[in-house]
Structures are given as C-alpha cells and as structure tokens.
Design an enzyme around this catalytic site. Structure first.
Site, PDB file in Angstrom:
ATOM      1  N   SER A   1      -6.522  -4.457  -3.285  1.00  0.00           N
ATOM      2  CA  SER A   1      -5.385  -3.548  -3.407  1.00  0.00           C
ATOM      3  C   SER A   1      -5.577  -2.288  -2.554  1.00  0.00           C
ATOM      4  O   SER A   1      -6.717  -1.919  -2.222  1.00  0.00           O
ATOM      5  CB  SER A   1      -5.209  -3.153  -4.872  1.00  0.00           C
ATOM      6  OG  SER A   1      -6.363  -2.462  -5.296  1.00  0.00           O
TER       7      SER A   1
ATOM      8  N   GLU B   1      -8.249  -5.022   4.225  1.00  0.00           N
ATOM      9  CA  GLU B   1      -7.075  -5.910   4.177  1.00  0.00           C
ATOM     10  C   GLU B   1      -6.405  -5.669   2.834  1.00  0.00           C
ATOM     11  O   GLU B   1      -6.909  -6.107   1.803  1.00  0.00           O
ATOM     12  CB  GLU B   1      -7.522  -7.372   4.303  1.00  0.00           C
ATOM     13  CG  GLU B   1      -8.254  -7.698   5.591  1.00  0.00           C
ATOM     14  CD  GLU B   1      -7.316  -7.791   6.788  1.00  0.00           C
ATOM     15  OE1 GLU B   1      -6.095  -7.933   6.585  1.00  0.00           O
ATOM     16  OE2 GLU B   1      -7.809  -7.707   7.913  1.00  0.00           O
TER      17      GLU B   1
ATOM     18  N   CYS C   1      -1.072 -11.920  -0.545  1.00  0.00           N
ATOM     19  CA  CYS C   1      -0.811 -10.626   0.102  1.00  0.00           C
ATOM     20  C   CYS C   1       0.351 -10.692   1.078  1.00  0.00           C
ATOM     21  O   CYS C   1       1.079  -9.723   1.247  1.00  0.00           O
ATOM     22  CB  CYS C   1      -2.068 -10.150   0.804  1.00  0.00           C
ATOM     23  SG  CYS C   1      -2.738 -11.362   1.949  1.00  0.00           S
TER      24      CYS C   1
END
Ligand code: NAD
Length: 515
Positions: A231, A252, A286
C-alpha cells in the site's frame, strides 16, 4: 471444501522459513474461513542471521557468473511448470482466487524467470562508452551487484510479485532476504523450492514472515537495496526508512485505475473485454480497473452489455477452471469492500449489479459490483477499494474522459478501448500512468516483461521488469583511462598552450554531431 494442500506439505514448506521465535500466527483459508495453518513468526534477529548467511552465499553466486545463473534459472522455469498443479492449489488455497487467475500468476512468474535468465548478461555486460576526449580517454562502464536485496511482498499476488523482484536480483548476482506476508507465504515458499531444487543455494534466498513493523523494518535495515510492493502508506514509510541510510528503493504501490471507452468501439465487444479487467482476483490486484469513463454515444449500450456480463460470472470456490471469480482473501478485505459499497449507496450511488456479500458461497465472498452515480464525496471515488467494485461514469467527450482519468493521486495503470488502435495510442500518451493498455485492462502491459512496470505520483517509485527492472540491483562503475596519446594540461602554462586546441575540438565535435 477440501484443500489439496496436505498438512505434511504445509509443514514441510513452512519449515523453510527462517524463524527461531517458537511462536506462530494463524493463517485462515479464504474459501472456508477455517485455520489453514500456523505460520512460524520470524524476528528481527532472524532477519539479521538470514542476511549474514545470504551475504556469504552471495560471494560464490556472484563469482559463478552469468552462464551458471542462466542455466539454474532456466531449470527452475521448467520446474515451475512441472509443478503447476501444486502451485495453483497453493495459490488458490491461500488467496481465494480462481484457478485461471492463479495460472496468470504462474505464467507471469515463469515469463519473468525466462526473461532475466536470458537477458541479464546482455543488459549488464561491460560496455565501452565515448571517452570525454576522443583518442585521449577511453571509457568503460561495468556493473557490480548491490549485494543483498530486501524484498517485501503483499498477499494478493504472492508468486508473481515475488518473482518480478527476486529473479532479476538473483540474475544480477545478488542475494535476497524476502519478507512474505503471512497470507501467501506458502505460495512463495513453494515457488522458491523450484529454484532451490534447480541449484539456487538455499541461504541465497531467505524468506521470513511476521509483523510488518518489526520484520519489515529489519529487512530494510539489513539490505543494500529494497523492493517494496504494497500500500501507499506502508510504502512511504519503507521509502523514508531506506532513505535514512541512503539505501535505494523501488516502491510498487496502490492505484485507482481508470478505463476510457471511446465513442468508436463496438459496445458489446468492449464490455466483454472490459469486465475481466475489473474482477481478476476479485479486484484485489494493484492494476485492476476501478473507474470506467465511457463516451456518452455508447454509454447506454456499453453499460447494458457490461452489467449483463458481470451478472453472469460464475462465482465460487473450486480448485479447477469451473469458476470465473473467486473469494476475497480476508475478513478485513470483506469489511473494506462492504464499507465502500454501503457508503456509496448511502450517498446516492446506484448498484447496477452485485453489491452483496455471499456467505452462502464462503465467508469472504462478495459479488462483482457495478456502481453508477459515484461522486466525489463517496469513499470509493478517489480511494482504492482493492475489491470487486467498479464505477461507470458517462462522459461527453475524450478530453473530459482524459481529465477525469488523470484527476487522481495515483498513476499506476490505465486502459483505453477504441475501434482504432492508433487513436487509442494517442489518448494513451495523455494519461499519467506507468502503464496504459489498449483494448485490454492490464494483461497487455503486465505480460510484457521486457517493458518497465511501475507507478507515477503516489503509485510508486522506480520500475520493475525490462532492463530497468534489473538495473535497480547493480551499481554502475565507470572506468576511464588515459591512453597516453596526449598529456592533459596541468600547469597554467600548459593550459595557455592548449585551450585554443581544445576549444577547436569542442567546435568540431558539435559540427560533426558527435555526442
Ligand atoms: P501492505 O502495505 O499492508 O503490506 C505489504 C507488505 O508490507 C506486507 O508484507 C506487510 O507485512 C509489510 N509491512 C507492513 N508494515 C510494514 C512496515 N512498517 N515496514 C515494512 N513492511 C511492512 O499492503 P497489502 O494490504 O498487503 O497489499 C495491498 C496493497 O498493495 C494495495 O494498495 C495494492 O494496490 C498494493 N499493491 C501494489 C502492487 C504494485 O505492483 N504496484 C502490487 C500488488 C499490490
């Protein structure tokens, strides 16, 4: 539902974790809500010990050279495929995803392994660069592995997201200490076994699990470079901590990914392709699409076809290909998704399909949900839901769609659907995201392991995949030498003699367009 993962197999896999605490944490199986296993908890001391052993193993691994590493990684690639059944069972049992989406993980993990096995030497070969003064200076650049790479991974795509960072790190000659999320650790350990059996020394790639703050911090502190996937709030903490010791990091992070449907599409065909982009791993991805902006001229037809397709998705728990969508992974995920939907409905959004938990299918199942009328005061407008909730919003024209797509703190992934690929490419260039897919939601870019993947804005720092993804793990070292053809000026008198000649050289180099 019975799991194909036996207790013996689970205990054998978890014995590969580095853990000396003697304590465990319970991992729940999402399809059943029942305890799957007790995972050994690692400590900061375990990370330190694993890091020390990994550094020793790295010396021989680095000296073994590219050809050896390539052979080992290619063998591991084949073992991953040979163990497909076991790996897919493990992934499904730990995450609740469908078999098809588990296979996507394996496909991506094998692709990235093949890619770096075959490209590491070429990307990292020592190369001549232009010397600063032609003939007088000769220059080469070579690359040295960083040493120990720390990898921190989330629970949603445990196999593919691990391999995207671990494999290029190993291919470049590094060691790895990886902190797995408790949920997903078995999938990581099962895939790691393929690499160990192929010849990667066990100490070279250590895996730990446990509380993020203690174990995660220890990984950051031990490493020469850090790769974090997770996150945005946690990634920011990791980036700050790494920066304190001037340790490099790639982050990421999250997204709120838009899909633009232009007015020239075939609405039914576009809807059929767009649906998959929103509900893979039930939206716990994601790069999953959570916002759809559709041109007003096709909005009605597209929305109708989209909703019909979403309503017909087969949802359930099955260790085979009989389902289209699976379960959320945890109670916390179910709570978050329900909260976003309830909040949106309370503030005036309309549920076109879905919107409900499905306890009849399993404890964390939630229906794929399509909302319309989502506005800025709703939680799901700007925040990542990370679940099966997508908002469809009609727009008057292309400019409005692009402005809406870019009006976000995130910039991870995006998608453009159009009848003209050339037109879609022009639109893609106006979207602020690290990856943009045309007539696909995420798989076009996600599968392109030769191209960089990562986020703009709050979606991250740095890139994985492609040459960029391995250059993270090395230090560039420039070695330039005086050829002895001419001595460079040292004294005022020598400068006085030579500046005319050197100025002429600069003019000539520019005239010849020589870099
Ligand atoms: P998370 O940030 O809560 O956890 C990720 C990992 O970090 C876990 O292993 C966790 O234990 C560890 N961690 C927690 N606190 C830490 C700390 N203080 N220091 C170091 N490590 C710590 O994320 P999550 O909920 O597991 O994953 C979901 C999020 O990940 C979503 O936002 C999603 O978009 C994002 N994600 C991004 C990508 C990408 O490639 N950009 C891929 C997958 C998931």
């Amino acid at each position: 539902m019975s799991t194909a993962l036996t207790a013996v197999k689970i205990s054998s896999l978890s014995s590969d974790l580095v853990s000396s605490s003697g304590t465990t944490a319970t991992v729940i199986a999402p399809f059943t809500g029942l305890p799957l296993h007790e995972i050994p908890v690692s400590t900061a001391q375990d990370v330190g010990d694993a890091a020390a052993a990994a550094r020793v193993a790295q010396v021989a691994w680095r000296s073994a050279g590219f050809a050896h590493r390539r052979e080992v990684l290619l063998k591991a690639h084949d073992l991953l495929l040979a163990r497909k059944g076991e790996l897919l069972d493990t992934l499904q049992t730990e995450t609740g995803k469908t078999r098809g989406q588990a296979f996507e993980e394996l496909f991506s993990g094998a692709s990235v392994t093949r890619y770096y096995a075959l490209s590491a030497r070429r990307v990292l070969a020592t190369r001549r660069r232009r010397g600063g003064i032609p003939v007088v200076v000769e220059t080469r650049v070579s690359y040295k592995p960083k040493g120990l790479v720390g990898v921190i991974t989330p629970w949603n795509y445990p196999l593919s997201l691990s391999l995207m960072d671990v494999i290029p790190a190993l291919a470049a000659g590094n060691a790895v200490v990886q902190k797995a999320d408790n949920q997903g650790a078995l999938s990581i350990l099962a895939s790691r076994r393929a690499f160990i059996d192929a010849g990667v020394p066990a100490a070279l790639w250590a895996v730990v699990a446990g509380p993020g703050d203690e174990v995660g911090n220890a990984v950051v502190d031990a490493a020469d470079y850090v790769c974090f996937t997770g996150s945005t709030p946690t990634g920011t903490k990791v980036g700050v901590r790494a920066a304190e010791s001037l340790t490099g990091a790639s982050l990421e992070l999250g997204g709120k990914n838009p899909l633009i449907v232009l007015g020239d599409v075939d609405p039914a065909k576009a809807a059929a392709n767009a649906v998959y982009s929103c509900f893979s791993s039930l939206g716990q991805l994601c790069v999953s699409i959570e916002r759809v902006y559709v041109h007003a001229t096709v909005a009605d037809a597209f929305t109708k076809a989209f909703v019909a397709r979403v309503s017909s998705l087969a949802q359930g728990a099955a260790l085979d290909y009989s389902t289209d969508v699976g379960s959320l992974t945890s109670a916390a995920q179910l709570e978050r998704v329900q909260e976003h939907v309830d909040d949106a409905v309370a503030k005036g959004a309309t549920v076109l399909t879905g919107g409900r938990a499905r306890p009849d299918l399993g404890p964390y199942f939630f229906e794929p949900t399509v909302l319309t009328g989502v506005t800025s005061e709703m939680k799901c407008f700007a925040n990542e839901t990370f679940g099966p909730v997508v908002a469809i919003t009609p727009v008057a024209n292309e400019d409005e769609a692009i402005a809406a797509a870019n009006a976000t703190q995130f910039g991870l992934n995006a998608s453009v659907f159009s009848g003209s690929r050339a037109h879609a490419r022009a639109v893609a260039l106006r979207i602020d995201a690290g990856s943009v897919n045309i007539n696909e939601g995420y798989r076009a870019t996600f599968s392109s392991v030769d191209a960089p993947m990562g986020g703009m804005k709050q979606s991250g720092l740095g890139r994985r995949n492609g040459p960029e993804g391995i250059l993270r793990f090395v230090e560039a070292r420039t070695i330039a030498e005086s050829t002895g053809v001419m001595t460079l000026p040292r004294t005022g008198a020598e400068f006085a003699k030579m500046t005319g000649l050197m100025t002429t050289l600069l003019v000539t180099l520019k005239t010849l367009r020589r870099r």
